[in-house]
Write a protein that holds these residues in place. Sequence first.
Motif, PDB file in Angstrom:
ATOM      1  N   ILE A 195       0.862  -1.179   0.000  1.00 44.38           N
ATOM      2  CA  ILE A 195       0.000   0.000   0.000  1.00 44.38           C
ATOM      3  C   ILE A 195       0.901   1.232   0.000  1.00 44.38           C
ATOM      4  N   GLU A 196       0.643   2.145  -0.913  1.00 39.67           N
ATOM      5  CA  GLU A 196       1.428   3.377  -1.003  1.00 39.67           C
ATOM      6  C   GLU A 196       0.564   4.560  -0.586  1.00 39.67           C
ATOM      7  N   LEU A 197       1.066   5.352   0.345  1.00 36.39           N
ATOM      8  CA  LEU A 197       0.429   6.609   0.721  1.00 36.39           C
ATOM      9  C   LEU A 197       1.289   7.752   0.197  1.00 36.39           C
ATOM     10  N   GLN A 251      -4.091   7.019  -1.650  1.00 35.20           N
ATOM     11  CA  GLN A 251      -3.678   5.623  -1.523  1.00 35.20           C
ATOM     12  C   GLN A 251      -3.538   4.986  -2.889  1.00 35.20           C
ATOM     13  N   GLY A 252      -2.465   4.218  -3.044  1.00 35.06           N
ATOM     14  CA  GLY A 252      -2.266   3.444  -4.257  1.00 35.06           C
ATOM     15  C   GLY A 252      -1.555   2.148  -3.908  1.00 35.06           C
ATOM     16  N   PHE A 253      -1.106   1.423  -4.932  1.00 40.40           N
ATOM     17  CA  PHE A 253      -0.355   0.188  -4.733  1.00 40.40           C
ATOM     18  C   PHE A 253       0.911   0.255  -5.571  1.00 40.40           C
ATOM     19  N   PHE A 280      -7.753  -4.677   2.412  1.00 38.79           N
ATOM     20  CA  PHE A 280      -6.753  -4.085   1.525  1.00 38.79           C
ATOM     21  C   PHE A 280      -6.180  -5.121   0.562  1.00 38.79           C
ATOM     22  N   SER A 281      -6.010  -6.352   1.030  1.00 40.49           N
ATOM     23  CA  SER A 281      -5.550  -7.413   0.127  1.00 40.49           C
ATOM     24  C   SER A 281      -6.584  -7.672  -0.962  1.00 40.49           C
ATOM     25  N   ALA A 306      -8.204  -7.020  -6.744  1.00 37.20           N
ATOM     26  CA  ALA A 306      -9.115  -6.383  -7.702  1.00 37.20           C
ATOM     27  C   ALA A 306      -8.361  -5.395  -8.585  1.00 37.20           C
ATOM     28  N   PHE A 307      -7.428  -4.638  -8.002  1.00 37.30           N
ATOM     29  CA  PHE A 307      -6.616  -3.686  -8.767  1.00 37.30           C
ATOM     30  C   PHE A 307      -5.810  -4.415  -9.849  1.00 37.30           C
ATOM     31  N   LEU A 308      -5.185  -5.519  -9.484  1.00 33.15           N
ATOM     32  CA  LEU A 308      -4.424  -6.290 -10.457  1.00 33.15           C
ATOM     33  C   LEU A 308      -5.332  -6.824 -11.562  1.00 33.15           C
TER      34      LEU A 308
END
Length: 311
Positions: A11-13, A23-25, A57-58, A63-65
């Motif tokens: 997780i990137e803030l 928030q991103g990844f 978050f996982s 879902a993002f992938l």
Amino acid sequence: MRVVSIGECMIELSGRSGASWQQGFAGDTLNTLWYLRALLPDEAVTDYVTAFGDDPFSAEQIAFLADNRIGIAESPTVAGKAPGLYAIALDAAGERSFTYWRSEAAARHLADDAAALGQSLAGADLVYVSGITLAILDADARQRLTDALEVARDAGAMIAFDPNYRPRLWPDEQQAQTAIEAGYRTSTIVLPTFDDEAMLFGDASPEATAGRIAAHGPETIIVKCGAAAALVHHDGTPETVAPEAGIVPVDTTGAGDSFNGGWLAAHLAGRGPADATRFAHRVAGRVIGHHGALLPMGDLDDLRRANTGAG
């Protein structure tokens, strides 16, 4: 064509405004796979192999992938775990600093199940891994990963490795050197950064880096040197390849990861090592002209067409 990348999606803030964050990844091996996905033909299969928690978050990561056409193969879910986290802060001069919370991250368990890991790599044409992947694993898990990579290589997969040395992730230099040298021996392609190699091994020049790594067996070594020319070392023959002139960096986050993705995409398209390096410079130059590690994939459509011959 099937490409697998192994590592940690965090997780990137970033973009802090008062108490609010965006928030991103992101993560080094995810960033590289992102650019491979953007530059490969649509029919190529891309999988990110890691371990996920059973937290919201996982689920968002998965879902993002999926939304970006990246699968997760046989990546395990670990009860009670969650992704690692990092935050990017800017000081008054605009310099970035990073704070990490990752010691209990689910990704540290990505190689706990040797059978599942082997299934994730089975049938891959290219497997990509980094020194950060090695650093987050304990010694037994690291050996299981090495064994799985050797099986994949012996079955015909190319193994690409960026040593990506980060001192804070290792107990000491000796353990880092031992693990990274094992990574060299497992790989067919090594994509080091000269500054990292000089820090860990004391190399005096990119040529020294390439020669030292070549002694471990990989046939192709591309030494990245920031804004300077990269050193291409293939079958014992060195050649320098400079980036195009006039690139003005806005944000160098992800520069090396995008270079790696560009190089590997070009290599899979059949380009020779020097030509692939020129293409990789173009990709990285595009990425550092924008903020953030992950440039929208659509912004690379012209480079994808140039790489695949489409359109």
